[in-house]
Design a protein around this motif. Sequence first.
Motif, PDB file in Angstrom:
ATOM      1  N   ARG A 186       0.867  -1.185   0.000  1.00 14.40           N
ATOM      2  CA  ARG A 186       0.000   0.000   0.000  1.00 14.40           C
ATOM      3  C   ARG A 186       0.900   1.230   0.000  1.00 14.40           C
ATOM      4  O   ARG A 186       1.284   1.747   1.050  1.00 14.40           O
ATOM      5  CB  ARG A 186      -0.943  -0.040   1.216  1.00 14.40           C
ATOM      6  CG  ARG A 186      -1.892  -1.237   1.165  1.00 14.40           C
ATOM      7  CD  ARG A 186      -2.677  -1.435   2.433  1.00 14.40           C
ATOM      8  NE  ARG A 186      -1.814  -1.763   3.585  1.00 14.40           N
ATOM      9  CZ  ARG A 186      -1.307  -2.964   3.812  1.00 14.40           C
ATOM     10  NH1 ARG A 186      -1.558  -3.968   2.973  1.00 14.40           N
ATOM     11  NH2 ARG A 186      -0.552  -3.192   4.872  1.00 14.40           N
ATOM     12  N   LEU A 187       1.249   1.632  -1.225  1.00 15.62           N
ATOM     13  CA  LEU A 187       2.308   2.620  -1.425  1.00 15.62           C
ATOM     14  C   LEU A 187       1.759   3.982  -1.819  1.00 15.62           C
ATOM     15  O   LEU A 187       0.752   4.090  -2.524  1.00 15.62           O
ATOM     16  CB  LEU A 187       3.281   2.153  -2.507  1.00 15.62           C
ATOM     17  CG  LEU A 187       3.898   0.767  -2.346  1.00 15.62           C
ATOM     18  CD1 LEU A 187       4.910   0.518  -3.457  1.00 15.62           C
ATOM     19  CD2 LEU A 187       4.548   0.608  -0.982  1.00 15.62           C
ATOM     20  N   GLY A 188       2.461   5.020  -1.393  1.00 17.54           N
ATOM     21  CA  GLY A 188       2.152   6.383  -1.806  1.00 17.54           C
ATOM     22  C   GLY A 188       3.425   7.135  -2.117  1.00 17.54           C
ATOM     23  O   GLY A 188       4.513   6.779  -1.649  1.00 17.54           O
ATOM     24  N   MET A 189       3.303   8.185  -2.924  1.00 20.10           N
ATOM     25  CA  MET A 189       4.454   9.020  -3.271  1.00 20.10           C
ATOM     26  C   MET A 189       4.215  10.461  -2.861  1.00 20.10           C
ATOM     27  O   MET A 189       3.126  11.020  -3.074  1.00 20.10           O
ATOM     28  CB  MET A 189       4.735   8.976  -4.773  1.00 20.10           C
ATOM     29  CG  MET A 189       5.901   9.881  -5.161  1.00 20.10           C
ATOM     30  SD  MET A 189       6.270   9.898  -6.931  1.00 20.10           S
ATOM     31  CE  MET A 189       7.573  11.172  -6.941  1.00 20.10           C
ATOM     32  N   GLY A 209       6.676   1.636 -12.017  1.00 18.93           N
ATOM     33  CA  GLY A 209       7.329   0.557 -11.273  1.00 18.93           C
ATOM     34  C   GLY A 209       6.388  -0.265 -10.414  1.00 18.93           C
ATOM     35  O   GLY A 209       6.764  -1.335  -9.925  1.00 18.93           O
ATOM     36  N   LEU A 210       5.144   0.207 -10.224  1.00 23.00           N
ATOM     37  CA  LEU A 210       4.199  -0.524  -9.387  1.00 23.00           C
ATOM     38  C   LEU A 210       3.699  -1.783 -10.090  1.00 23.00           C
ATOM     39  O   LEU A 210       3.404  -1.750 -11.291  1.00 23.00           O
ATOM     40  CB  LEU A 210       3.010   0.370  -9.042  1.00 23.00           C
ATOM     41  CG  LEU A 210       3.282   1.546  -8.096  1.00 23.00           C
ATOM     42  CD1 LEU A 210       2.053   2.438  -8.026  1.00 23.00           C
ATOM     43  CD2 LEU A 210       3.672   1.050  -6.713  1.00 23.00           C
ATOM     44  N   PRO A 211       3.578  -2.872  -9.382  1.00 28.13           N
ATOM     45  CA  PRO A 211       3.026  -4.097  -9.989  1.00 28.13           C
ATOM     46  C   PRO A 211       1.562  -3.894 -10.380  1.00 28.13           C
ATOM     47  O   PRO A 211       0.872  -3.019  -9.843  1.00 28.13           O
ATOM     48  CB  PRO A 211       3.156  -5.140  -8.869  1.00 28.13           C
ATOM     49  CG  PRO A 211       4.133  -4.563  -7.897  1.00 28.13           C
ATOM     50  CD  PRO A 211       3.999  -3.084  -7.995  1.00 28.13           C
ATOM     51  N   ALA A 212       1.096  -4.696 -11.305  1.00 28.45           N
ATOM     52  CA  ALA A 212      -0.305  -4.639 -11.714  1.00 28.45           C
ATOM     53  C   ALA A 212      -1.207  -4.864 -10.502  1.00 28.45           C
ATOM     54  O   ALA A 212      -0.928  -5.696  -9.638  1.00 28.45           O
ATOM     55  CB  ALA A 212      -0.576  -5.709 -12.773  1.00 28.45           C
ATOM     56  N   GLY A 213      -2.272  -4.065 -10.444  1.00 32.62           N
ATOM     57  CA  GLY A 213      -3.221  -4.204  -9.357  1.00 32.62           C
ATOM     58  C   GLY A 213      -2.993  -3.256  -8.208  1.00 32.62           C
ATOM     59  O   GLY A 213      -3.841  -3.147  -7.319  1.00 32.62           O
ATOM     60  N   ILE A 214      -1.845  -2.557  -8.173  1.00 30.37           N
ATOM     61  CA  ILE A 214      -1.578  -1.576  -7.119  1.00 30.37           C
ATOM     62  C   ILE A 214      -1.769  -0.195  -7.714  1.00 30.37           C
ATOM     63  O   ILE A 214      -1.043   0.216  -8.625  1.00 30.37           O
ATOM     64  CB  ILE A 214      -0.167  -1.735  -6.532  1.00 30.37           C
ATOM     65  CG1 ILE A 214      -0.019  -3.108  -5.877  1.00 30.37           C
ATOM     66  CG2 ILE A 214       0.114  -0.633  -5.519  1.00 30.37           C
ATOM     67  CD1 ILE A 214       1.328  -3.335  -5.218  1.00 30.37           C
TER      68      ILE A 214
END
Length: 336
Positions: A186-189, A209-214
Amino acid sequence: MSLVRPERASTLHDVARAVGVSTRTVSRVVNDEGGFSDETRKKVLDAVEALSYRPNVMARGLITRRTSTIALVAPVISDHFFPEVADSVQRAAREIGLNMFFASTDDDLAVQHDVLDSLESHAVDGVIIFPIGEASGALVPFADRGMPMVVIDTPADHPNLRMVSSDLTSGARMAVEHLIGSGRRRLGMLAHVNSPVGRRWREDGFCSGLPAGIEPIVVRESANSEGGRIGIRRLLEALPDLDGVFAYNDMMALGAIRELHAQGRSVPDDVAVVGFDDIQMSALVAPSLTTIQIDRERLGIEAVQTLISLRNGDLDDNDGRMGPVIPVSLIRRESA
């Protein structure tokens, strides 16, 4: 040689008079132009030292069109990254006998114009700049008048402009891969609010760079510690179970860590944080900051060498106007 140093600053004429040669001969010795004997060279240099003569750089520049000075223009000086870049540029300039001015634009386009106008009036040999906004509109008038400029991380489309950049997109991907590899999902920038749309390279690298689905969650704030504090609050509102953060730069990351601690979140146990730049402070805080390192030493060397090649006319359109792209690297520490 026993000479009495005059109370005023010594001139070329004082040296010539002391040695008994013409001012042109003194000039040839000082500028190492040849056409004089070893004995004359020794006498002139002895007199230069005894009289503490220092050539007038500006006056010499009227003849040679060179002042042996370059400038580095940064948007702010409060971010430790820019003074650290200035150190590397200054070292690279000194290696080839150049002096360096360091100026800040306060991230203001009008101030940037005034700074460049002042540097132009002082006849600097060239400028290395982290420009504000789009380079084409703000820098081209100065380039049109003959000012060579190396623009950092900004595409250039003018014969007197060249870009030198770090591989920011790859660096952002490295940060995402590291966060994903440590189990974060569960990433944010924290992005820079003033990044032009066409140059959001860190943001592009984060999203791609995020995997599919994120789903990418990005908030944009000022690229300083306060912006990091505000931004992390916004990320937590959008994603309460946030467990990984990538920040535009180290100052935003440090502000984010401070705010996470204030809200009772542990770093890295609850939320992992990765910065960008690897300023010296990032290794000294607790927890020490995992970050993407920009090679400031190489950046300074490449920028100075490119600027001098541009000034000397050693580059043409066949060389390309994008310039060198410097690799970046991940520095693993305690925050992620």
